[in-house]
Design an enzyme around this catalytic site. Structure first.
Site, PDB file in Angstrom:
ATOM      1  CD  GLU A  20      39.010  35.258  39.037  1.00 25.85           C
ATOM      2  OE1 GLU A  20      39.899  35.980  39.540  1.00 25.85           O
ATOM      3  OE2 GLU A  20      38.310  34.482  39.721  1.00 25.85           O
ATOM      4  CG  ASN A 153      41.319  31.872  43.498  1.00 26.98           C
ATOM      5  OD1 ASN A 153      41.570  32.570  42.521  1.00 26.98           O
ATOM      6  ND2 ASN A 153      40.263  31.075  43.548  1.00 26.98           N
ATOM      7  CG  ASP A 203      37.958  34.381  43.496  1.00 22.76           C
ATOM      8  OD1 ASP A 203      39.041  34.106  42.966  1.00 22.76           O
ATOM      9  OD2 ASP A 203      36.874  34.223  42.911  1.00 22.76           O
TER      10      ASP A 203
END
Length: 296
Positions: A20, A153, A203
């Site tokens: 991430e 997100n 995301d």
């Protein structure tokens, strides 16, 4: 660097459980990202192909660069915001606005161009809407900007700083807010993209120099470029089912780096996706914008 197609390279073949928050440092010419559930912070130098990592004591949501200098990061973890000196591994506690909510943790976050770090929280035990979005100012102030969030997100901004993007992944929607840059305020939330009925969920995102949004669809195996009015402009099929976030980097900011994940994949999935959890570089033919630094 293994070539997958004319567009996509696997630059770090790894097994991140939840890669991430990729951030390109123009100052260093290096890419940072995290394995949220490793948990660890990584730094990769494309000039030497060297990869370094620092283990962290808690789940990591996101990171940002700091104005303090090379290797200095702000990191949002299970128990709030910290400063990280990557070269020494030293952590400095900054603040924890949700110390009374032990089930919550920080997730996606990013710095705006005024030196503020924005990050949202989520319930990591159940998918209850107990999360919130916070703005951390350089002087240490912390302000709750919105609540009723399941999984935050896609925090990023338009090139002219008039629009802020934000996704609640489990509600399968990306929103736009009117962004008041000088005050760091947001207003007038509107649906930008809804992904209900699609295989993947929105995301992490980034915005290119033309004002188009690039979104990694977790579970959808693709990165999608959206026009400023929310239409699909381009779809890039990834060699993994769980691309998780993206950022522009490289000397000319013309490489889209994409993180990915292995979490919740079965043994059969992993066998079919040998590059799951890897870091990818995509030649998308457009430049991005430099990532700002946190002023704190």
């Amino acid at each position: 660097m293994s070539k997958l197609s004319p567009q996509i390279d696997c630059v770090i073949a790894g097994r991140n459980r939840l890669g991430e928050s990729p951030v390109w440092s123009v100052r260093e010419g290096k890419l940072y990202w995290v394995d949220s559930r490793g948990p660890a912070v990584f730094r990769w130098d494309p000039a030497t192909a060297a990869t370094e990592s620092v283990a962290m004591p808690q789940i990591i949501g996101s990171i940002g660069l700091r104005r303090k200098g090379a290797g200095q990061l702000v990191i949002a973890m299970q128990n709030g915001l910290h400063g990280l000196d990557f070269d020494t591994g030293a952590l400095t506690f900054l603040t924890d606005p949700e110390a009374d909510q032990p089930e919550n943790r920080f997730n996606d976050g990013r710095c705006d161009r005024h030196g503020r770090f924005w990050s949202g929280t989520m319930n990591d035990t159940r998918r209850d809407p107990t999360g919130a979005l916070y703005r951390f100012d350089g002087d240490g102030r912390c302000t709750k900007m919105r609540d009723d969030i399941i999984v935050p997100n896609s925090v990023c901004w338009s090139p002219d700083d008039t629009v802020m993007y934000f996704a609640d992944t489990y509600r399968e929607i990306i929103l736009t807010y009117r962004f008041h840059a000088d005050e760091g305020a947001i207003s007038d939330p509107r649906p930008f993209v809804e992904t209900r009925g699609q295989k993947g969920r929105p995301d992490g995102s980034t915005v290119d120099i033309e004002g188009f949004l690039w979104n990694a669809e977790f579970g959808g195996g693709r990165v999608v470029r959206y026009t400023p009015d929310g239409r699909i402009d381009r779809v890039i099929a990834m060699p993994v089912s769980q691309p998780s976030s993206c950022v522009f980097g490289g000397p000319d900011l013309d490489i889209l780096y994409v993180t990915s994940a292995t979490q919740r994949l079965t043994e059969a999935d992993l066998e079919a996706q040998p590059l799951a959890g890897s870091l990818f570089a995509v030649d998308v033919g457009v430049r991005g914008l430099p990532e700002p630094d946190y002023a704190g």
